[in-house]
Design a protein around this motif. Structure first.
Motif, PDB file in Angstrom:
ATOM      1  N   ARG A  19       0.844  -1.193   0.000  1.00 51.12           N
ATOM      2  CA  ARG A  19       0.000   0.000   0.000  1.00 51.12           C
ATOM      3  C   ARG A  19       0.885   1.251   0.000  1.00 51.12           C
ATOM      4  O   ARG A  19       2.081   1.185   0.273  1.00 51.12           O
ATOM      5  CB  ARG A  19      -0.910   0.040   1.248  1.00 51.12           C
ATOM      6  N   GLY A  20       0.269   2.375  -0.243  1.00 46.39           N
ATOM      7  CA  GLY A  20       0.911   3.675  -0.068  1.00 46.39           C
ATOM      8  C   GLY A  20       2.250   3.822  -0.752  1.00 46.39           C
ATOM      9  O   GLY A  20       2.429   3.477  -1.920  1.00 46.39           O
ATOM     10  N   ALA A  21       3.219   4.358   0.021  1.00 42.97           N
ATOM     11  CA  ALA A  21       4.521   4.706  -0.539  1.00 42.97           C
ATOM     12  C   ALA A  21       5.268   3.495  -1.084  1.00 42.97           C
ATOM     13  O   ALA A  21       5.998   3.610  -2.076  1.00 42.97           O
ATOM     14  CB  ALA A  21       5.369   5.406   0.524  1.00 42.97           C
ATOM     15  N   VAL A  22       5.100   2.324  -0.457  1.00 46.97           N
ATOM     16  CA  VAL A  22       5.804   1.126  -0.917  1.00 46.97           C
ATOM     17  C   VAL A  22       5.340   0.736  -2.319  1.00 46.97           C
ATOM     18  O   VAL A  22       6.147   0.460  -3.213  1.00 46.97           O
ATOM     19  CB  VAL A  22       5.583  -0.048   0.061  1.00 46.97           C
ATOM     20  N   LEU A  23       4.038   0.742  -2.529  1.00 45.58           N
ATOM     21  CA  LEU A  23       3.501   0.409  -3.843  1.00 45.58           C
ATOM     22  C   LEU A  23       3.872   1.474  -4.867  1.00 45.58           C
ATOM     23  O   LEU A  23       4.238   1.165  -6.002  1.00 45.58           O
ATOM     24  CB  LEU A  23       1.981   0.239  -3.770  1.00 45.58           C
ATOM     25  N   GLU A  24       3.785   2.743  -4.483  1.00 38.55           N
ATOM     26  CA  GLU A  24       4.132   3.812  -5.407  1.00 38.55           C
ATOM     27  C   GLU A  24       5.591   3.724  -5.841  1.00 38.55           C
ATOM     28  O   GLU A  24       5.918   3.927  -7.010  1.00 38.55           O
ATOM     29  CB  GLU A  24       3.843   5.174  -4.763  1.00 38.55           C
ATOM     30  N   ARG A  25       6.486   3.405  -4.898  1.00 42.93           N
ATOM     31  CA  ARG A  25       7.902   3.261  -5.232  1.00 42.93           C
ATOM     32  C   ARG A  25       8.116   2.125  -6.225  1.00 42.93           C
ATOM     33  O   ARG A  25       8.898   2.236  -7.170  1.00 42.93           O
ATOM     34  CB  ARG A  25       8.693   2.993  -3.952  1.00 42.93           C
TER      35      ARG A  25
END
Length: 207
Positions: A19-25
């Motif tokens: 989710r969140g920043a991990v997925l976006e990265r």
């Protein structure tokens, strides 16, 4: 086949839980990877989603267009150019700076940026103008200015050398030789450029 499916299931489940920043990265990394391998024209939102091991909807929720995704991927991937070299002479400082620029140019993010510059049409390129200026050209010019002004203070460089034409010389030369001539800029080639072009250009008369 059944064993292979069972082995893939944990990886897919783990990807779906991000989710969140991990997925976006992961999505931004996948976009950079596509840009550096298949280029701007070959990059697709579906390919990025597959590379990030997520669904296409997860990509489109964050970035409604390919241009938006690539702009953010380039911003996130470009190297930090804040540290200005200080090796005691303008010649050595310029060589250090050029080597850093060369390494950045042929890194994954550099390859991604070059694919955008080389493959985008004029309208598409406008979308990335600010990314290129703010992330690459501006910081490079700033460091060149500091190196040359420091050389002026030490008496190595003529006072009128701190001007836009001189600051543009190194980036223009490196981009021209890379794009038009296909040069990968070996250490020897960089030294020759500094010694044959930049040092004579900057040198005080009579020195």
């Amino acid at each position: 086949m059944e064993t292979s499916s069972r082995a893939a299931a944990p990886a897919q489940a783990a990807a779906s839980r991000r989710r969140g920043a991990v997925l976006e990265r992961a999505i931004l990394d996948a976009a950079l990877e596509q840009l550096s391998t298949v280029g701007w024209n070959g990059l697709t939102m579906e390919g990025v989603a597959a590379g990030a091991q997520t669904g296409k909807a997860a990509v489109y929720r964050r970035w409604p267009s390919k241009e938006d995704l690539v702009a953010d991927a380039l911003r996130a991937g470009l190297p930090n150019f804040d540290a200005v070299p200080d090796r005691g002479s303008v010649r050595d400082d310029l060589l250090d700076l050029c080597m850093r620029a060369r390494d950045a140019m042929f890194s994954r993010s550099g390859s991604a940026l070059r694919s955008v510059i080389h493959e985008c049409d004029t309208v598409q390129a406008e979308r990335f103008h600010a990314v290129i200026i703010d992330g690459v050209v501006g910081p490079t010019i700033k460091m060149l200015r500091e190196v040359i002004e420091r050389g002026i203070e030490r008496g190595e460089v003529r006072p009128d050398a701190a001007n836009g034409y001189v600051f543009d010389t190194v980036p223009a030369m490196m981009m021209y030789r890379s794009k038009v001539c296909g040069s990968e800029w070996t250490d020897v080639e960089l030294e020759e450029m500094i010694d044959r072009l930049m040092v004579p250009l900057l040198r005080r008369s009579g020195s």
